[in-house]
Design an enzyme around this catalytic site. Structure first.
Site, short mmCIF file in Angstrom:
data_model
loop_
_atom_site.label_atom_id
_atom_site.label_comp_id
_atom_site.label_asym_id
_atom_site.label_seq_id
_atom_site.Cartn_x
_atom_site.Cartn_y
_atom_site.Cartn_z
N ASP A 60 87.37 -6.38 33.63
CA ASP A 60 87.28 -7.42 34.65
C ASP A 60 86.06 -8.32 34.42
O ASP A 60 84.99 -7.84 34.04
CB ASP A 60 87.17 -6.75 36.04
CG ASP A 60 87.11 -7.76 37.17
OD1 ASP A 60 88.03 -8.57 37.27
OD2 ASP A 60 86.12 -7.74 37.93
N GLU A 90 89.73 -9.97 30.76
CA GLU A 90 89.98 -10.80 31.94
C GLU A 90 88.96 -11.94 31.87
O GLU A 90 87.86 -11.84 32.40
CB GLU A 90 89.84 -9.99 33.23
CG GLU A 90 90.47 -10.67 34.44
CD GLU A 90 89.52 -11.58 35.21
OE1 GLU A 90 89.95 -12.66 35.64
OE2 GLU A 90 88.35 -11.22 35.39
C1 OTU Z 1 88.19 -11.15 38.75
O1 OTU Z 1 88.43 -12.55 38.82
C2 OTU Z 1 89.24 -10.47 39.60
O2 OTU Z 1 90.51 -10.69 39.06
C3 OTU Z 1 89.09 -10.94 41.02
O3 OTU Z 1 90.11 -10.46 41.86
C4 OTU Z 1 87.72 -10.52 41.50
O4 OTU Z 1 87.48 -11.08 42.75
C5 OTU Z 1 86.59 -10.95 40.55
O5 OTU Z 1 86.90 -10.75 39.18
C6 OTU Z 1 85.35 -10.16 40.82
O6 OTU Z 1 85.51 -8.82 40.42
O7 OTU Z 1 86.68 -15.51 39.48
O8 OTU Z 1 88.75 -16.07 41.01
O9 OTU Z 1 86.62 -15.47 34.09
O10 OTU Z 1 87.74 -15.85 36.63
O11 OTU Z 1 86.45 -12.59 36.77
C7 OTU Z 1 88.83 -14.94 40.17
C8 OTU Z 1 86.85 -14.43 34.91
C9 OTU Z 1 87.58 -14.74 39.40
C10 OTU Z 1 86.88 -14.81 36.39
C11 OTU Z 1 87.30 -13.61 37.12
C12 OTU Z 1 87.42 -13.52 38.57
#
Ligand code: OTU
Length: 683
Positions: free
Chosen positions: A312, A354
């Site tokens: 993540d 991710e």
């Molecule tokens: C991720 O997304 C997860 O998919 C989210 O559900 C979480 O809220 C977040 O991390 C924190 O753990 O900004 O709008 O480049 O885009 O980490 C989603 C990566 C997010 C980010 C991503 C993030």
């Protein structure tokens, strides 16, 4: 020394030395000695490493030792007692191996023999929240037949590790990496579920939230009590001097709900870095102890039988003053190091990056041929372009953006998807928008208006996510079906629009299942689940519109999938059919064999999938995919078929409808949102 020389003798006797020996001479002599010392230390603690216990470990550690050391020292070489931390890392690797169940070790060996196993067209995934899908983990086991009926054989479980009841960001604020959220079950339930999945030939993907922990994690609690050691697990500062230096270059991720990147801790009168929400404390990977602890956690999860780990928020792992603290070179070093370490312990485990960042940056998380990082990355660019194409009815921006995307390394793959649990970011290049003939700012504004239903004639019903009134930037929330127009058309009882919405839903799935990559369907989309507005009644969620598309699975509606002619049945059976076609046609395996093909009609997307060699037995060796993104019928000339070597009128047919193409005055005719999967009859 003595022990290892015996091991060497042993390895020679079993033939393994062939694999080890061609690697060892590449080492610097000092690395060689360190490797020997490390193995001896392990033997002193755990007993002799021999054929039964440790052969694979020795081979894999030997192959990766120099690189692991180089990567580790490039991050931590200057840190106090870095050697001690390095020893600890090697110990953690062996412990991970030692504790890895026998059946997983044997699955690792099988996967090593077929390194491209994940590229197969047979894999089709679904992401789901167990609590929304089946109540809990036990309940999920009863729903596996449903998933298999659709054709799903990879389940991405949304985060289920322990989080506080409130302030958990939908599972992305972990308070205990070794416990399951009690409402969902426990570790033994997870292991049983995994055994069940394995028996059915299904895979499991699982989140590793490694950029931050919850403020309720024991490390954070100890830090808050004043424990210096644990304060050093996070970015904690006694005043705003350093935070302000960081802030000068850091963008805000959740400006509406969590402005700024630091939160004040009144108990300690200090500031902690919190890039996401105030309760998600960023881990300090400048501290090698943090890296080793998280790696230990990763191996613990891998040893429960997880096949694929989703890393993540991976672009955020390394923070440096003066930089945006995203996509830092050292974030890549960390991923490379994680990857090498896992190859020693559990080489069968694959990684999803991710990284929802600029297209050129995303590809970097797939590494380079000799420096692998993750195996899979989200094709966020394709996802955003699908929605852009539906809104504009044209595919010009899609062509321009995708043709500029650097090719990914062979052996890696994309997650192709239409929706996920997060927002849709309009992550394409301003320059590309401009080149397509639009003003970038106005075009983005148009898309936001279109998907929130403000644009006249738009059928979409979505909401803005993290709207920044100063810059006008925002992302988009909403379920796939509602964004595709199903909710509004049903409310309006507009049958013609409902027809178009169904076609859009099927078109999106046809694209993610055929473009090249590992398709990941978002739970509920297969039955056209609409937005859920309940989040607006919860003070905890009302500002986070992503909850709009995290609805509970509607099992009553799902039952209608067998009522022929119902909306549910039409969507479900179309996706089911597409999955079946995909699985039985090898050209859909992702061997970088997708080619965008020129089409003179701006509404029609054309791409081909082809095998490198023409097969002698006449089996399908190329497929031409044509997709009409317009709500009007469209025509294009037949040259497109000739160019790909199809012989007109001789067996050219559409795999999907199992019938011929439609023609009008010698042109190929496509109905609104129609697609063709064109191939030729075996000769
Ligand atoms: C991720 O997304 C997860 O998919 C989210 O559900 C979480 O809220 C977040 O991390 C924190 O753990 O900004 O709008 O480049 O885009 O980490 C989603 C990566 C997010 C980010 C991503 C993030």
């Amino acid at each position: 020394m003595q022990c290892l020389s015996k091991n060497r003798g042993y390895l020679i006797a079993t033939g393994c030395i062939l694999q080890v020996w061609h690697i060892i001479p590449m080492y610097r002599a000092s690395d060689n000695r360190l490797l020997v010392d490390s193995l001896n230390r392990i033997e002193r603690k755990y007993g002799k490493l021999n054929h039964k216990h440790g052969r694979d470990f020795i081979i894999r550690l030997s192959a990766n030792f120099s690189l692991i050391r180089e990567l580790f020292m490039s991050l931590y070489g200057k840190v106090h007692k870095s050697e001690k931390h390095f020893d600890e890392l090697i110990k953690v690797l062996y412990e991970g191996y030692h504790l890895r169940p026998k059946e997983l070790k044997s699955s690792d060996r099988n996967r090593e023999k077929d390194p491209n196993w994940l590229l197969s067209q047979k894999w089709v995934g679904m992401s789901l929240y167990p609590e929304h899908f089946s109540g809990n983990l036990k309940g999920l086991e009863n729903k596996l037949d449903y998933l298999q009926d659709l054709g799903i054989n990879l389940v991405h479980l949304m985060p289920i590790l322990k989080t506080p009841e409130l302030n958990n960001d939908g599972g992305y604020a972990v308070s205990d990496y070794r416990k399951i959220n009690p409402a969902l079950g426990d570790m033994s339930d997870l292991r049983r579920l995994i055994r069940n999945l394995r028996k059915r030939g299904m895979l499991i993907a699982f989140d590793l939230v490694l950029n931050h922990t919850s403020d309720q994690h024991k490390w954070a609690k100890k830090a808050l009590k004043g424990d210096k050691k644990y304060q050093n697990y996070y970015y904690i500062f006694h005043d705003r001097t350093i935070p302000d230096q960081y802030e000068a270059h850091m963008p805000e991720i959740f400006p509406e709900t969590a402005p700024g990147n630091f939160s004040y801790l009144p108990e300690r009168r200090k500031w902690v870095m919190t890039v996401f929400h105030h309760y998600q404390w960023d881990l300090n990977y400048r501290n090698p102890e943090v890296f080793v602890k998280i790696l230990e956690t990763l191996l613990f999860l891998a040893n429960q039988g997880i096949d694929i780990l989703r890393l993540d928020a991976v672009p955020y792992l390394w923070k440096e003053i003066g930089s945006s603290c995203q996509n830092h070179e050292k974030a890549h070093t960390l991923v490379k190091l994680i990857r090498r370490c896992t190859e020693v312990v559990s080489p069968g485990v694959k990684f999803i990056a991710e990284a929802i960042v600029a297209p050129n940056e995303v590809v970097k998380y797939l590494g380079q041929d000799d420096e692998p990082e993750c195996d899979i990355a989200y094709h966020a660019t394709l996802m955003a372009l699908i929605w852009n194409s539906l809104a504009t009815t044209k595919v010009r921006l899609l062509y321009r953006s995708l043709s500029k995307l650097p090719s990914k390394p062979f052996g890696t793959t994309w997650i192709t998807y239409g929706r996920c649990h997060d927002d849709i970011g309009l992550g394409f290049d301003d320059e590309d928008i401009y080149q397509t003939g639009y003003d970038a700012k106005m075009h983005r504004e148009f898309l936001l208006n279109y998907f929130t239903g403000k644009f006249p004639r738009s059928q979409a019903k979505g909401a803005l996510f993290m709207h920044n009134p100063i810059t006008g930037d925002a992302r988009i929330s909403g379920s796939l079906a509602s964004l595709a127009g199903l909710e509004k058309s049903m409310e309006d009882k507009n049958i013609a629009q409902t027809e178009l919405a169904i076609k859009r839903i099927i078109l999106i799935h046809a694209l993610i299942l055929s473009y090249g990559g590992l398709p990941m369907i978002y739970s509920g989309d297969e039955i056209g689940l609409l937005n859920d507005y309940q989040y607006l009644d919860s003070p905890e969620k009302e500002k986070d519109s992503r909850w709009m598309h995290r609805a509970a699975m509607d099992w009553k509606a799902a039952k209608k999938r067998s009522e022929s002619g119902s909306i549910t049945s039409r969507i479900f059976t179309a996706i089911q059919h597409l999955i079946e076609l995909r699985k039985t046609t090898e050209l859909w395996a992702d061997f970088n064999n997708t080619n965008l093909e020129y089409c003179d009609n701006p509404h029609i997307l054309v791409f081909s999938r082809s095998s490198a060699v023409e097969s002698a037995d006449g089996s399908v060796s190329r497929i031409l995919v044509m997709m009409n993104f317009d709500k009007q019928p469209q025509l294009t000339g037949q040259e497109i078929l000739l160019r790909k070597g199809f012989i007109l009128n001789e067996g050219v047919y559409d795999l999907y409808s199992e019938g011929p193409l439609n023609y009008h005055n010698g042109n190929i005719e496509m109905q609104p949102y129609q697609f063709y999967l064109i191939t030729e009859n075996p000769i």
